[in-house]
Structure formats: C-alpha cells, structure tokens
Design a protein around this motif. Structure first.
Motif, mmCIF file in Angstrom:
data_model
loop_
_atom_site.group_PDB
_atom_site.id
_atom_site.type_symbol
_atom_site.label_atom_id
_atom_site.label_comp_id
_atom_site.label_asym_id
_atom_site.label_seq_id
_atom_site.Cartn_x
_atom_site.Cartn_y
_atom_site.Cartn_z
ATOM 1 N N ARG A 138 8.788 2.380 -12.021
ATOM 2 C CA ARG A 138 6.980 2.848 -11.816
ATOM 3 C C ARG A 138 6.667 1.318 -11.224
ATOM 4 O O ARG A 138 5.931 0.903 -12.077
ATOM 5 C CB ARG A 138 6.201 3.287 -12.622
ATOM 6 C CG ARG A 138 6.416 4.911 -13.439
ATOM 7 C CD ARG A 138 6.342 5.830 -14.548
ATOM 8 N NE ARG A 138 5.195 5.768 -14.382
ATOM 9 C CZ ARG A 138 4.173 5.463 -15.504
ATOM 10 N NH1 ARG A 138 4.723 5.717 -16.560
ATOM 11 N NH2 ARG A 138 2.898 5.535 -15.215
ATOM 12 N N GLY A 193 0.016 2.032 -8.081
ATOM 13 C CA GLY A 193 -0.183 1.856 -9.597
ATOM 14 C C GLY A 193 -1.021 0.551 -8.865
ATOM 15 O O GLY A 193 -1.994 0.460 -8.225
ATOM 16 N N ARG A 253 -0.654 4.882 -1.671
ATOM 17 C CA ARG A 253 -1.083 5.650 -2.264
ATOM 18 C C ARG A 253 -2.983 5.416 -1.616
ATOM 19 O O ARG A 253 -3.880 6.439 -1.710
ATOM 20 C CB ARG A 253 -1.398 6.335 -3.463
ATOM 21 C CG ARG A 253 -2.433 7.524 -3.872
ATOM 22 C CD ARG A 253 -1.633 9.256 -3.073
ATOM 23 N NE ARG A 253 -0.447 9.138 -4.148
ATOM 24 C CZ ARG A 253 -0.080 10.306 -4.768
ATOM 25 N NH1 ARG A 253 -0.658 11.131 -5.580
ATOM 26 N NH2 ARG A 253 1.357 10.362 -5.471
ATOM 27 N N SER A 254 -2.797 3.808 -1.281
ATOM 28 C CA SER A 254 -4.100 3.867 -1.294
ATOM 29 C C SER A 254 -4.869 4.614 0.042
ATOM 30 O O SER A 254 -4.429 4.971 1.257
ATOM 31 C CB SER A 254 -4.429 2.338 -0.614
ATOM 32 O OG SER A 254 -4.575 1.701 -2.230
ATOM 33 N N ASP A 255 -6.050 4.995 0.489
ATOM 34 C CA ASP A 255 -6.499 5.674 1.510
ATOM 35 C C ASP A 255 -7.228 4.751 2.565
ATOM 36 O O ASP A 255 -7.969 4.279 2.404
ATOM 37 C CB ASP A 255 -7.729 6.836 0.719
ATOM 38 C CG ASP A 255 -8.034 8.059 1.946
ATOM 39 O OD1 ASP A 255 -7.435 8.414 3.000
ATOM 40 O OD2 ASP A 255 -9.249 8.440 1.808
ATOM 41 N N GLU A 287 -1.227 -1.385 -5.598
ATOM 42 C CA GLU A 287 -1.927 -1.090 -4.734
ATOM 43 C C GLU A 287 -2.593 -2.514 -4.431
ATOM 44 O O GLU A 287 -3.837 -2.642 -5.096
ATOM 45 C CB GLU A 287 -2.784 -0.384 -4.864
ATOM 46 C CG GLU A 287 -1.374 1.254 -5.016
ATOM 47 C CD GLU A 287 -0.984 1.977 -3.096
ATOM 48 O OE1 GLU A 287 -1.954 1.868 -2.160
ATOM 49 O OE2 GLU A 287 0.112 2.491 -3.466
ATOM 50 N N GLY A 316 2.502 2.679 -11.249
ATOM 51 C CA GLY A 316 2.679 3.654 -10.267
ATOM 52 C C GLY A 316 3.595 4.878 -10.627
ATOM 53 O O GLY A 316 3.004 5.361 -11.857
ATOM 54 N N GLU A 317 3.857 5.101 -9.337
ATOM 55 C CA GLU A 317 4.902 6.672 -9.528
ATOM 56 C C GLU A 317 5.890 5.320 -9.012
ATOM 57 O O GLU A 317 6.296 5.326 -8.588
ATOM 58 C CB GLU A 317 4.452 7.799 -8.651
ATOM 59 C CG GLU A 317 4.750 9.172 -8.194
ATOM 60 C CD GLU A 317 3.897 9.316 -7.430
ATOM 61 O OE1 GLU A 317 4.672 10.346 -6.887
ATOM 62 O OE2 GLU A 317 3.411 9.215 -6.136
ATOM 63 N N ASP A 324 2.794 6.170 -4.791
ATOM 64 C CA ASP A 324 0.935 5.534 -5.645
ATOM 65 C C ASP A 324 2.485 4.401 -6.424
ATOM 66 O O ASP A 324 2.584 4.264 -7.273
ATOM 67 C CB ASP A 324 0.802 6.271 -6.660
ATOM 68 C CG ASP A 324 -0.335 5.332 -7.057
ATOM 69 O OD1 ASP A 324 -1.143 4.406 -7.564
ATOM 70 O OD2 ASP A 324 -1.539 6.255 -8.273
ATOM 71 N N TYR A 367 1.043 -1.547 -0.102
ATOM 72 C CA TYR A 367 -0.275 0.040 -0.081
ATOM 73 C C TYR A 367 0.655 1.395 -0.111
ATOM 74 O O TYR A 367 2.282 1.011 0.430
ATOM 75 C CB TYR A 367 -0.796 0.476 1.252
ATOM 76 C CG TYR A 367 -0.073 0.033 2.594
ATOM 77 C CD1 TYR A 367 -0.104 1.281 2.897
ATOM 78 C CD2 TYR A 367 0.093 -0.755 3.084
ATOM 79 C CE1 TYR A 367 0.641 1.792 4.202
ATOM 80 C CE2 TYR A 367 1.037 -0.172 4.097
ATOM 81 C CZ TYR A 367 0.488 0.873 5.082
ATOM 82 O OH TYR A 367 2.125 0.713 6.469
ATOM 83 N N SER A 418 -0.697 15.358 4.472
ATOM 84 C CA SER A 418 -0.939 14.366 3.531
ATOM 85 C C SER A 418 -3.226 13.988 3.456
ATOM 86 O O SER A 418 -3.104 13.817 4.361
ATOM 87 C CB SER A 418 -0.614 13.008 3.276
ATOM 88 O OG SER A 418 -1.159 12.120 2.854
ATOM 89 N N GLU A 471 2.227 9.835 -0.034
ATOM 90 C CA GLU A 471 3.215 8.257 -0.215
ATOM 91 C C GLU A 471 2.733 8.096 -1.789
ATOM 92 O O GLU A 471 2.033 8.382 -2.323
ATOM 93 C CB GLU A 471 2.380 7.156 0.423
ATOM 94 C CG GLU A 471 2.883 6.034 0.125
ATOM 95 C CD GLU A 471 4.422 6.451 1.400
ATOM 96 O OE1 GLU A 471 5.434 6.852 0.355
ATOM 97 O OE2 GLU A 471 5.441 5.890 2.215
#
Length: 183
Positions: free
Chosen positions: A110, A84, A21-23, A87, A114-115, A82, A19, A51, A80
């Motif tokens: 990536r 992609g 970018r997961s909220d 996640e 993701g990032e 990502d 995990y 954040s 955080e």
C-alpha cells in the motif's frame, strides 16, 4: 457489449509529482482539445460512466450534450489508486526504501499507506461486473490505472491476476486516448 474507455486530459500538476486519488483540475485548453477530438469520434447516445475526480467528471459532463448522452454516472470505484501520504509529493522525495518495498510487492503493498493495486482491482472488478450485468454499450471516463485493470478484468482475469498484470506492465495510454473492449 462494447465498452469504450477514455483517459482524462492531462491534469495541472508539475512533472515528477506522485498523484493518484488527488482531485486535480485540467487546463481549459487541454479540456477543449480533448472534447473536440472525442466528440468527433465517440458514438452518440451511450451512457457515460466517470470517475468522480474532476479531471474525469468535468470531461464527462461536457461530453454528455454533444454525444446526446444522459448526464454521466459518477462512480468512485473507477477512481485512480490512492497513494496515501505519497500523494502530491515529488517522486524524488519519497524514500527509496519505500519505493523498493512497493517494487518488491507490487500487488499487495500500500504505497504511502494508501491503497494496494489488489484493492483497486477489487473495486474495478465490481464495477465491471455491474456493467456486464447490464449488457449494454457504455463510455467510461477514467484513469490509466483503471483502464489497465478494466482491460485485464475484461480478459477474464480474477482481481489478484488483474493486479499482477497491471502492476508488471507500464502503461502507454496517452491523455485523452480511448480503448475499446468488445464482448
């Protein structure tokens, strides 16, 4: 200028799951423990940056009143990384070849589409530059990855070097821990 970096409390997620970018939410008891500890140690009246992910934003929002701080300023640049389509997948389910490709190019790869760490370092450097221009102390509620990159940025490294340093050194930052940067 003093920046006090705070890592969010432990999120509600099974061990071994990727995990970034997961909220994710935080267990109420973890949040309560972290609030008590931070309220006792953090200085009063400083601006709070956070954040926008709820594991940080909830903590920042609940810290504002006891710290006599204004409402937190949510800034997506300190979210955080990502991951992609990695996640929320168990690390063991991510193909070994993909993980090896990331390990071979920690800065530019990536993960999950993701990032890259370099992309994250760029947004962290922009956030840090904005704080430097303001020349005031602040509390920053964020993630271990953001904290490692902020530390490298604060040391004067350019984004590519920030990314390399952060990617090559595993973090030892506990949930709810603080790190103070002086300039």
């Amino acid at each position: 200028m003093q920046l006090i970096l705070v890592r969010h409390p432990q999120p509600l997620i099974a061990p071994g799951v990727c995990y970034g970018r997961s909220d994710l939410a935080v267990a109420p008891e973890q949040l309560a423990q972290t609030l008590v500890a931070l309220t006792a140690t953090l200085p009063r009246g400083l601006p709070l940056y956070s954040s926008p992910l709820q594991r940080c934003a909830t903590l920042a929002t609940q810290l504002a009143a006891p710290l006599q701080s204004p409402a937190p300023l949510l800034d997506a640049r300190i979210a955080e990384i990502d991951f992609g389509d990695w996640e929320l997948r168990p690390w063991d389910d991510i193909p070994r070849a993909d993980i090896d490709a990331w390990a071979a190019d920690l800065v530019h790869y990536r993960p999950g589409g993701g990032e890259s760490v370099l992309q994250m370092a760029g947004r962290i450097a922009a956030f840090h530059a904005d704080l430097q221009r303001q020349q005031r102390d602040a509390i920053v509620i964020c993630h271990a990855g953001a904290m490692r990159l902020l530390l490298a940025c604060h040391a004067g490294l350019a984004p590519a070097d920030m990314a390399m340093q952060a990617a090559q050194n595993p973090h030892q930052i506990a949930y709810g821990a603080t790190l103070t940067l002086q300039s």
